[in-house]
Design a protein around this motif. Structure first.
Motif, short mmCIF file in Angstrom:
data_model
loop_
_atom_site.label_atom_id
_atom_site.label_comp_id
_atom_site.label_asym_id
_atom_site.label_seq_id
_atom_site.Cartn_x
_atom_site.Cartn_y
_atom_site.Cartn_z
N ILE A 41 59.17 62.28 44.95
CA ILE A 41 58.26 61.22 45.38
C ILE A 41 56.86 61.52 44.85
O ILE A 41 56.56 62.64 44.43
CB ILE A 41 58.22 61.10 46.91
CG1 ILE A 41 57.75 62.42 47.55
CG2 ILE A 41 59.57 60.68 47.46
CD1 ILE A 41 57.49 62.32 49.05
N SER A 42 55.98 60.52 44.93
CA SER A 42 54.62 60.69 44.44
C SER A 42 53.75 61.47 45.40
O SER A 42 52.74 62.07 45.01
CB SER A 42 53.99 59.31 44.20
OG SER A 42 53.78 58.64 45.45
N GLY A 43 54.09 61.44 46.68
CA GLY A 43 53.27 62.10 47.69
C GLY A 43 52.21 61.21 48.29
O GLY A 43 51.47 61.61 49.19
N SER A 44 52.15 59.97 47.85
CA SER A 44 51.18 59.01 48.40
C SER A 44 51.50 58.72 49.86
O SER A 44 52.67 58.67 50.26
CB SER A 44 51.23 57.70 47.60
OG SER A 44 50.46 56.69 48.25
N LYS A 45 50.44 58.52 50.67
CA LYS A 45 50.61 58.14 52.07
C LYS A 45 50.31 56.66 52.30
O LYS A 45 50.29 56.19 53.42
CB LYS A 45 49.71 59.00 52.96
CG LYS A 45 50.09 60.47 52.99
CD LYS A 45 49.16 61.25 53.90
CE LYS A 45 49.50 62.73 53.90
NZ LYS A 45 48.55 63.51 54.75
N ASP A 46 50.08 55.94 51.22
CA ASP A 46 49.86 54.50 51.33
C ASP A 46 51.13 53.83 51.86
O ASP A 46 52.23 54.05 51.33
CB ASP A 46 49.49 53.92 49.96
CG ASP A 46 49.29 52.42 50.01
OD1 ASP A 46 48.19 51.99 50.40
OD2 ASP A 46 50.25 51.69 49.67
N ARG A 47 51.00 53.01 52.91
CA ARG A 47 52.19 52.46 53.58
C ARG A 47 53.05 51.64 52.64
O ARG A 47 54.28 51.75 52.65
CB ARG A 47 51.78 51.61 54.78
CG ARG A 47 51.22 52.43 55.92
CD ARG A 47 50.81 51.60 57.10
NE ARG A 47 51.96 51.11 57.86
CZ ARG A 47 51.87 50.45 59.00
NH1 ARG A 47 50.68 50.17 59.50
NH2 ARG A 47 52.96 50.04 59.63
N ALA A 48 52.42 50.80 51.82
CA ALA A 48 53.18 49.95 50.91
C ALA A 48 53.90 50.79 49.86
O ALA A 48 55.06 50.52 49.51
CB ALA A 48 52.25 48.94 50.24
N LYS A 49 53.23 51.83 49.36
CA LYS A 49 53.85 52.68 48.34
C LYS A 49 54.98 53.51 48.92
O LYS A 49 56.02 53.70 48.28
CB LYS A 49 52.79 53.61 47.71
CG LYS A 49 51.77 52.87 46.84
CD LYS A 49 50.76 53.84 46.24
CE LYS A 49 49.77 53.10 45.36
NZ LYS A 49 48.73 54.02 44.79
#
Length: 317
Positions: A115-123
């Motif tokens: 995974i990218s590790g982003s915490k953005d809900r949509a992502k």
């Protein structure tokens, strides 16, 4: 969320069960799955088997799925409750012992795939949908409308007096505040107290480690001023507590979604249509209220689920 939660290294183990303890559930899982097979052999044929974790909200929602599917299709639905963790639910789905469940988007942080590790809900939602389809053959539907994640929580009177609405608001008073938290959270390097303090530049005056089940009464009884709780727990309502917005998005999102084996949906696309009215309908306040009816008022999960669906006009019969 709602009696909730669970966490592993980079994400939270919502079930609060250590890997070693999970092993104790394997025989129970085998017994439950054997029972499901046995009942089918005895003539109680199930077209869809739904698995749930141990916490209340997944059982209530499973009863909603069952009621909607059986009301609007010709399919029969069985529920296997109390699988000890989301990882067991996922493995049961992989083996086709279970075909459907409620999972949380933050599950992607438990090392199922890159995974990218982003915490953005949509992502995070997009990565859950794409990753579980590619690596597991699961269809991850859009969220039900609530997330069950870690939430800093205070008494409502304290929030009103000090105008606390988000975590950053407590910084001005941090030196005089007593924090009550789950013992294990203090020590985790990636999403525990050290990382939180760095992200928010907040260090509380006193910190009291305790079992997660005790934090609610501790803050309600003014033994501590602020606690780390779960965002859909029924005790938020029982003790009149208010959660603070995670304005820096420190915690990963844990949006709840229906998840089904894609081969099941290909064979029975009517299932998706039957449960579609739930998508986006269940917000956090609704889930807290439903959990409260089961946990505090001692109603059955099925009773609460059916009453809600009828109240919303979602059942034909």
């Amino acid at each position: 969320m709602s009696h909730i939660s669970r966490r592993q290294q980079t994400g939270r183990n919502k079930e609060g069960v250590m890997n070693l303890n999970k092993l104790r559930w394997i025989p129970m899982l085998a017994c439950m799955l054997t029972l499901a097979v046995f009942t089918s052999a005895c003539g109680i044929q199930s077209d869809v088997t739904i698995g749930t974790q141990t916490y209340t909200e997944t059982k209530i929602i499973a009863e909603m799925y069952k009621a909607l599917i059986e009301d609007q299709t010709d399919l029969n639905v069985d529920i296997i409750p109390d699988l000890a963790s989301s990882s067991l639910v996922i493995n049961a789905m992989k083996d086709n012992d279970v075909q459907m469940a409620t999972l949380y988007t933050g599950e992607i942080f438990n090392n199922h795939f890159p995974i990218s590790g982003s915490k953005d809900r949509a992502k995070v939602l997009k990565e859950a949908q794409e990753g579980f389809q590619e690596h597991f053959g699961f269809t991850w539907m859009n969220p039900l409308g609530f997330e069950n994640t870690y939430a800093f929580t205070v008494r409502k009177d304290l929030a009103e007096t000090n105008e606390y609405t988000k975590i950053s608001d407590v910084k001005k008073d941090m030196a005089n505040m007593k924090l009550g938290v789950d013992t294990t959270w203090l020590e985790r390097s990636t999403d525990g107290y050290p990382a939180f303090s760095k992200a928010y530049d907040i260090t509380f005056g006193q910190v009291f480690p305790m079992e997660i089940s005790l934090v609610y009464s501790a803050v309600a009884n003014q033994q501590v001023d602020i606690v780390l709780a779960y965002s859909t727990d029924s005790r938020l309502k029982a003790y009149e507590l208010q959660t603070l917005k995670d304005d820096k998005q420190f915690f990963p999102p844990y949006d709840a979604s229906p998840v089904l084996r894609s081969d099941l949906l290909k064979k029975h696309p009517e299932i998706e249509e039957a449960i579609a009215p739930l998508i986006g309908r269940l917000d956090a306040d609704t889930m807290i209220s439903l959990n409260y009816q089961v946990d505090i008022e001692k109603k059955s999960e099925r009773e609460v689920a059916i009453a809600y669906l009828k109240e919303q006009g979602l059942l034909n019969s």
